[in-house]
Motif scaffolding. Structure first.
Motif, short mmCIF file in Angstrom:
data_model
loop_
_atom_site.label_atom_id
_atom_site.label_comp_id
_atom_site.label_asym_id
_atom_site.label_seq_id
_atom_site.Cartn_x
_atom_site.Cartn_y
_atom_site.Cartn_z
N ALA A 122 0.82 -1.21 0.00
CA ALA A 122 0.00 0.00 0.00
C ALA A 122 0.86 1.26 0.00
CB ALA A 122 -0.94 0.00 1.22
N TRP A 123 2.02 1.20 0.64
CA TRP A 123 2.89 2.38 0.67
C TRP A 123 4.22 2.17 -0.06
CZ3 TRP A 123 1.34 -0.18 5.23
CH2 TRP A 123 2.30 -0.99 5.83
N LEU A 124 4.40 1.00 -0.68
CA LEU A 124 5.64 0.74 -1.41
C LEU A 124 5.46 0.69 -2.93
CD1 LEU A 124 7.28 -2.06 0.80
CD2 LEU A 124 7.87 0.38 0.74
N GLN A 125 4.20 0.61 -3.38
CA GLN A 125 3.97 0.40 -4.80
C GLN A 125 4.34 1.61 -5.66
OE1 GLN A 125 -0.26 0.53 -6.07
NE2 GLN A 125 -0.76 0.74 -3.89
N TRP A 126 4.44 2.79 -5.06
CA TRP A 126 4.60 4.02 -5.83
C TRP A 126 5.87 4.03 -6.69
CZ3 TRP A 126 8.80 7.29 -5.36
CH2 TRP A 126 9.64 7.06 -4.27
N ASP A 127 6.94 3.36 -6.24
CA ASP A 127 8.21 3.47 -6.97
C ASP A 127 8.35 2.44 -8.09
OD1 ASP A 127 8.63 1.14 -5.57
OD2 ASP A 127 10.38 1.84 -4.46
N GLY A 128 7.35 1.54 -8.22
CA GLY A 128 7.40 0.56 -9.30
C GLY A 128 8.46 -0.51 -9.12
N GLN A 129 9.09 -0.56 -7.95
CA GLN A 129 10.18 -1.51 -7.70
C GLN A 129 9.73 -2.69 -6.83
OE1 GLN A 129 13.30 -0.84 -9.27
NE2 GLN A 129 11.89 0.62 -10.20
N HIS A 130 8.46 -2.70 -6.48
CA HIS A 130 7.94 -3.76 -5.62
C HIS A 130 6.78 -4.46 -6.32
CE1 HIS A 130 9.96 -0.97 -2.86
NE2 HIS A 130 10.16 -2.01 -2.07
N THR A 131 6.53 -5.70 -5.93
CA THR A 131 5.44 -6.46 -6.52
C THR A 131 4.35 -6.68 -5.48
OG1 THR A 131 6.55 -8.55 -5.96
CG2 THR A 131 6.92 -7.62 -8.17
N GLY A 132 3.12 -6.71 -5.93
CA GLY A 132 1.99 -6.91 -5.05
C GLY A 132 0.70 -6.64 -5.78
N TYR A 133 -0.40 -6.61 -5.02
CA TYR A 133 -1.72 -6.38 -5.62
C TYR A 133 -2.56 -5.59 -4.63
CZ TYR A 133 -6.54 -7.24 -6.98
OH TYR A 133 -7.86 -7.06 -7.30
N CYS A 134 -3.33 -4.62 -5.16
CA CYS A 134 -4.28 -3.85 -4.34
C CYS A 134 -5.65 -3.86 -5.00
CB CYS A 134 -3.81 -2.39 -4.19
SG CYS A 134 -2.31 -2.18 -3.19
N VAL A 135 -6.69 -3.76 -4.19
CA VAL A 135 -8.04 -3.64 -4.74
C VAL A 135 -8.14 -2.33 -5.51
CG1 VAL A 135 -9.04 -5.01 -2.87
CG2 VAL A 135 -8.95 -2.52 -2.66
N ASN A 136 -9.12 -2.24 -6.37
CA ASN A 136 -9.33 -1.03 -7.15
C ASN A 136 -9.68 0.13 -6.23
OD1 ASN A 136 -10.72 1.02 -8.81
ND2 ASN A 136 -10.44 -0.47 -10.45
N ASP A 137 -8.77 1.09 -6.09
CA ASP A 137 -8.97 2.21 -5.17
C ASP A 137 -10.20 3.03 -5.54
OD1 ASP A 137 -6.96 1.69 -3.41
OD2 ASP A 137 -5.48 2.94 -4.42
#
Length: 284
Positions: free
Chosen positions: A221-236
């Motif tokens: 939730a707070w690491l996705q911004w830099d594009g260097q991490h992998t994960g999934y979030c619900v549609n905000d």
């Protein structure tokens, strides 16, 4: 105004000379004419496209900061929310304190509605304190002007704000409904009020759960911004709309729940309307 050479020296490697020189060479501006370079939109657009293709998000933000400052572009900063929030939270704290004082002075027992109200107040204070702390790290400022090392902590704080907001809303509605139950204890509508309280928590629980676990892993939730991490979030966007519309409809329902009990009071229509307005505006 900083020199072009100084600005270029501060650019990250991915954005240096190649992008800048290419954009300048494709324009009509001499390499030494800073005024022309800074004022030509085509140069900025071409350089930006090149940098976006070559740089990571972190490097892109650094490059945008370095190139915007010499061009006289100042970041948008909005901190007007701070005094407004402090003023309202202070008024709310005074109101809750006076309500508790009135309970003590009139020997009225402290009940569940007071507990929910105080807990909601504590949550709102935590929300305000978090918001004020985030301001010192750049909250309310264009992201390109925030040091990249601050962005993760800012987004983590924003994540916490979302959870606190949902919890505070659920507790505040609960305090209102419980107050209805206290006042209209002998009313035939009491069961309706208890059912409304149950629905309040049934609505609040999934929204709170999604607020906490909307990303996998949670840290995404707070690491996705830099594009260097992998994960999934619900549609905000969908979550925000549902989180706005469903509680809004339920808020209107909470306002009209005491109406049947009020209408049965042996009072004039004018007094009934005034009592309903009092409950609706929270002046009780």
């Amino acid at each position: 105004m900083a020199s072009l050479a100084n600005s270029a020296a501060l650019l990250p490697p991915c954005a240096k000379l190649a992008c800048l020189n290419t954009a300048i060479s494709n324009s009509n501006c001499p390499p030494t004419d800073q005024a022309c370079i800074y004022s030509t939109g085509a140069i900025n657009n071409n350089a930006t496209l090149c940098i976006k293709a070559a740089c990571t998000v972190r490097e892109l933000l650094v490059a945008q900061n370095v190139t915007n400052r010499p061009c006289g572009v100042e970041p948008a900063v909005n901190s007007t929310y701070v005094p407004i929030m402090i003023a309202f939270i202070t008024l709310a704290a005074v109101a809750v304190s006076l309500q508790l004082l009135a309970r003590v002075l009139t020997d009225m027992p402290i009940w569940w509605d007071d507990g929910a109200n105080c807990t909601s107040m504590v949550t709102c204070i935590a929300y305000t304190v978090t918001m004020v702390q985030l301001k010192s790290g750049g909250f309310g400022t264009d992201i390109w002007a925030i040091p990249t090392e601050n962005i993760t902590s800012q987004l983590k704080g924003y994540y916490i704000l979302g959870i606190l907001y949902v919890v505070a809303c659920v507790l505040f509605r609960a305090s209102i409904i419980l107050y209805y139950i206290r006042v209209f204890r002998g009313s035939q509508s009491k069961q309706l009020m208890w059912n409304t309280l149950v629905v309040n928590f049934l609505i609040g629980l999934p929204f709170t759960t999604v607020s906490v676990f909307r990303c996998r892993p949670i840290s995404y939730a707070w690491l996705q911004w830099d594009g260097q991490h992998t994960g999934y979030c619900v549609n905000d966007k969908i979550f925000t709309w549902l989180g706005f519309m469903i509680p809004l409809v339920f808020d209107f329902w909470v306002l009209i729940v005491p109406l049947p009990s009020i209408m049965k009071l042996q009072l004039s229509l004018k007094r009934k309307i005034l009592i309903f307005i009092m409950f609706s505006t929270g002046l009780s």
